[in-house]
Design a protein around this motif. Structure first.
Motif, PDB file in Angstrom:
ATOM      1  N   GLY A  91      17.594  61.310 -65.512  1.00 38.02           N
ATOM      2  CA  GLY A  91      16.442  59.790 -65.230  1.00 38.02           C
ATOM      3  C   GLY A  91      16.989  59.035 -66.534  1.00 38.02           C
ATOM      4  O   GLY A  91      16.655  58.002 -66.291  1.00 38.02           O
ATOM      5  N   ARG A  92      17.128  59.450 -67.984  1.00 39.78           N
ATOM      6  CA  ARG A  92      17.663  58.256 -69.236  1.00 39.78           C
ATOM      7  C   ARG A  92      18.501  57.806 -68.777  1.00 39.78           C
ATOM      8  O   ARG A  92      19.434  56.927 -68.705  1.00 39.78           O
ATOM      9  CB  ARG A  92      17.734  59.186 -70.392  1.00 39.78           C
ATOM     10  N   ALA A  95      18.322  54.574 -65.851  1.00 39.86           N
ATOM     11  CA  ALA A  95      17.887  54.219 -66.302  1.00 39.86           C
ATOM     12  C   ALA A  95      18.694  53.260 -67.315  1.00 39.86           C
ATOM     13  O   ALA A  95      18.725  52.059 -66.958  1.00 39.86           O
ATOM     14  CB  ALA A  95      16.936  54.562 -67.323  1.00 39.86           C
ATOM     15  N   TRP A  98      20.549  51.726 -63.993  1.00 42.09           N
ATOM     16  CA  TRP A  98      20.134  50.427 -63.483  1.00 42.09           C
ATOM     17  C   TRP A  98      19.168  49.850 -64.209  1.00 42.09           C
ATOM     18  O   TRP A  98      18.223  49.299 -63.975  1.00 42.09           O
ATOM     19  CB  TRP A  98      19.093  51.370 -62.334  1.00 42.09           C
ATOM     20  N   ALA A  99      19.749  49.486 -65.104  1.00 42.93           N
ATOM     21  CA  ALA A  99      18.917  48.456 -66.297  1.00 42.93           C
ATOM     22  C   ALA A  99      18.229  46.878 -66.466  1.00 42.93           C
ATOM     23  O   ALA A  99      17.327  46.731 -65.553  1.00 42.93           O
ATOM     24  CB  ALA A  99      19.314  48.265 -67.716  1.00 42.93           C
ATOM     25  N   LEU A 102      15.591  47.238 -63.370  1.00 44.42           N
ATOM     26  CA  LEU A 102      14.588  48.058 -63.487  1.00 44.42           C
ATOM     27  C   LEU A 102      13.431  47.237 -64.709  1.00 44.42           C
ATOM     28  O   LEU A 102      12.537  46.530 -64.801  1.00 44.42           O
ATOM     29  CB  LEU A 102      14.545  49.330 -64.388  1.00 44.42           C
ATOM     30  N   PRO A 113       9.879  51.114 -66.508  1.00 42.95           N
ATOM     31  CA  PRO A 113      10.933  51.527 -66.022  1.00 42.95           C
ATOM     32  C   PRO A 113      10.901  53.015 -65.767  1.00 42.95           C
ATOM     33  O   PRO A 113      10.781  53.703 -64.926  1.00 42.95           O
ATOM     34  CB  PRO A 113      12.355  50.954 -66.899  1.00 42.95           C
ATOM     35  N   ALA A 114      10.597  53.485 -67.350  1.00 44.79           N
ATOM     36  CA  ALA A 114      10.087  54.643 -67.561  1.00 44.79           C
ATOM     37  C   ALA A 114       9.283  55.599 -66.227  1.00 44.79           C
ATOM     38  O   ALA A 114      10.002  57.017 -65.336  1.00 44.79           O
ATOM     39  CB  ALA A 114      10.195  55.311 -68.684  1.00 44.79           C
ATOM     40  N   VAL A 117      11.146  54.923 -62.635  1.00 49.03           N
ATOM     41  CA  VAL A 117      12.270  56.460 -62.720  1.00 49.03           C
ATOM     42  C   VAL A 117      11.987  57.346 -62.648  1.00 49.03           C
ATOM     43  O   VAL A 117      13.037  58.429 -62.071  1.00 49.03           O
ATOM     44  CB  VAL A 117      13.561  55.958 -64.396  1.00 49.03           C
ATOM     45  N   SER A 317       8.091  60.777 -67.229  1.00 49.76           N
ATOM     46  CA  SER A 317       7.858  59.052 -67.778  1.00 49.76           C
ATOM     47  C   SER A 317       8.277  59.371 -69.297  1.00 49.76           C
ATOM     48  O   SER A 317       8.926  58.373 -69.979  1.00 49.76           O
ATOM     49  CB  SER A 317       6.983  58.592 -67.402  1.00 49.76           C
ATOM     50  N   LEU A 320      11.212  60.635 -70.805  1.00 51.71           N
ATOM     51  CA  LEU A 320      11.733  59.802 -70.470  1.00 51.71           C
ATOM     52  C   LEU A 320      12.145  58.395 -71.776  1.00 51.71           C
ATOM     53  O   LEU A 320      13.069  57.905 -72.172  1.00 51.71           O
ATOM     54  CB  LEU A 320      12.383  58.427 -69.769  1.00 51.71           C
ATOM     55  N   ARG A 321      11.235  58.082 -72.395  1.00 51.91           N
ATOM     56  CA  ARG A 321      10.878  56.997 -73.626  1.00 51.91           C
ATOM     57  C   ARG A 321      11.146  58.195 -74.905  1.00 51.91           C
ATOM     58  O   ARG A 321      10.419  57.475 -75.675  1.00 51.91           O
ATOM     59  CB  ARG A 321       9.599  57.086 -73.140  1.00 51.91           C
TER      60      ARG A 321
END
Length: 401
Positions: A91-92, A95, A98-99, A102, A113-114, A117, A317, A320-321
């Motif tokens: 996922g990271r 991210a 596709w930054a 997103l 985004p998180a 994703v 999510s 991912l953060r």
């Protein structure tokens, strides 16, 4: 993205209907009925004849009609397979890849985004697992057999309309047994309602356009009430002798009331009191992790109407953060397995002579049957569940062979 349950009669239907002499005839009569209804759903006769007239039923979907792992799988198994280190790393990476897209999606729809994703990862493993069943076959079968036929007829005709409108070609319209499709697994009616053309090619395409799929997901959440810049909720610790009867996603009360009741964040810090309403979620009862969930959790819940599903999206999510796993432990002495560990289970079973199928980490019917055989050989209850205990026994058996 629909709720399904699994009574025993559905299994029986799945086993018997393929061999019933009247099944094909019943399906043919049903297609005639659907043909007569097509015009009221704005489906042109040539569209119906081209894509429906020669369909054959897939009776296997009837046995799946009421099955949904969100309602049957222990929460510690469900989350262990959906939110593991492998999916967080993937996922990271997605991210980052596709930054730009997103960021544009967040600017337009207000969903970070998180979160987008995380939905992508849980729904299709970032586009790796769309499902392979032709949608029209599945939806036509569900329109003719089993329960909820009216619902599936609506989805069936909507799928035909998607084809007729030129958004997605019929040969590409494949997905889950229930009719969900694409990177973020929309049902046809959801697609018609909220899908967007984000890449500007004139088509809304959740299968071959990642920008369309991710933007459509953000649009869904926005319409479901997503509040920009607000969290979904957070893990909490409850005081001793807390009244678990206060729990419930819908049993909301202001954060200030939860603070007054002695609820604190799981890391020990205080909750900032306020008027924002939150519900207390106890997905494994009062002995397991506890969460205060806010309005954005409800938006996630609307995607699949299951609290365990919404919690998986929410937790992924957070991971991912850069967030950590839950602080509290699940109330079990046999924890769930990550997908890496599930693949190890399948590999060990195969090496020990059991037919576990492909080592894909999915633990489908063949893998569960193999686990049952192994459990019988070990004198265990043959429930087919592969948890930490089964994995350790498999490792031991392989080492001693």
């Amino acid at each position: 993205m629909i709720s399904r349950r699994f009574p025993a009669w559905s299994l029986l239907c799945a086993a018997l209907l393929p061999f019933h002499a009247d099944a094909q005839e019943s399906f043919a009569r049903c297609l005639e009925e659907l043909r007569g209804m097509a015009a009221t759903h704005d489906i042109a006769p040539p569209t119906f004849e081209q894509h429906v007239a020669r369909l054959e039923p897939d009776m296997a979907v009837i046995g799946l009609l009421d099955y949904q792992p969100e309602f049957r799988t222990p929460i510690w198994d469900y989350l262990a397979g959906l939110v593991d280190d492998e999916r967080v790393a993937d996922g990271r990476a997605m991210a980052v890849q596709w930054a730009g897209t997103l960021q544009d999606i967040e600017a337009r729809y207000g969903v970070d985004p998180a979160t987008v994703v995380a939905v992508w990862g849980v729904e299709s493993n970032f586009g790796r697992n769309f499902g392979k069943r032709p949608l029209l076959v599945s939806l036509a079968t569900l329109s003719c057999f089993g329960r909820r036929q009216d619902y599936f007829r609506g989805e069936f005709f909507t799928a035909l309309k998607i084809i007729e409108d030129g958004d997605i070609a019929a040969q590409h319209l494949a997905g889950s047994w229930a009719g969900a499709f694409g990177h973020t697994q929309f049902m046809p009616s959801t697609f018609r309602r909220v899908a967007v053309d984000f890449d500007g090619d004139g088509r809304r395409d959740l299968i071959d356009s990642i920008p369309d799929a991710l933007a459509s997901t953000a649009n869904f959440l926005r319409k479901a009430g997503w509040q920009t810049g607000r969290p979904w909720g957070f893990e909490v610790a409850l005081p001793p002798d807390f009244d678990a009867g206060l729990a419930g996603r819908r049993n909301k009360r202001p954060l200030s009331e939860w603070v007054a009741l002695g609820v604190r964040r799981a890391d020990g810090s205080a909750i900032e009191p306020g008027a924002e309403a939150a519900g207390l979620l106890l997905p494994a009862g009062e002995r397991g992790p506890a969460f205060l969930v806010l309005r954005n959790f409800d938006a996630l819940y609307s995607y699949n109407a299951a609290e365990s599903y919404a919690l998986a999206i929410a937790h992924l999510s957070d991971r991912l953060r850069g967030g950590e796993p839950f602080r509290a432990s699940w109330p079990t002495d046999d924890p769930g397995l990550s997908r890496v560990e599930r693949r190890e289970v399948q590999t060990l079973l195969s090496q020990l002579g059991y037919d576990a199928g492909e080592a894909d980490g999915a633990l489908g019917a063949r893998s569960r049957a193999a686990v049952q055989q192994f459990q019988r050989g070990q004198g265990l209850e043959p429930d087919g569940r592969a948890g930490r205990q089964v994995l350790e026994l498999l490792r031991k058996a392989y080492a001693e062979r």
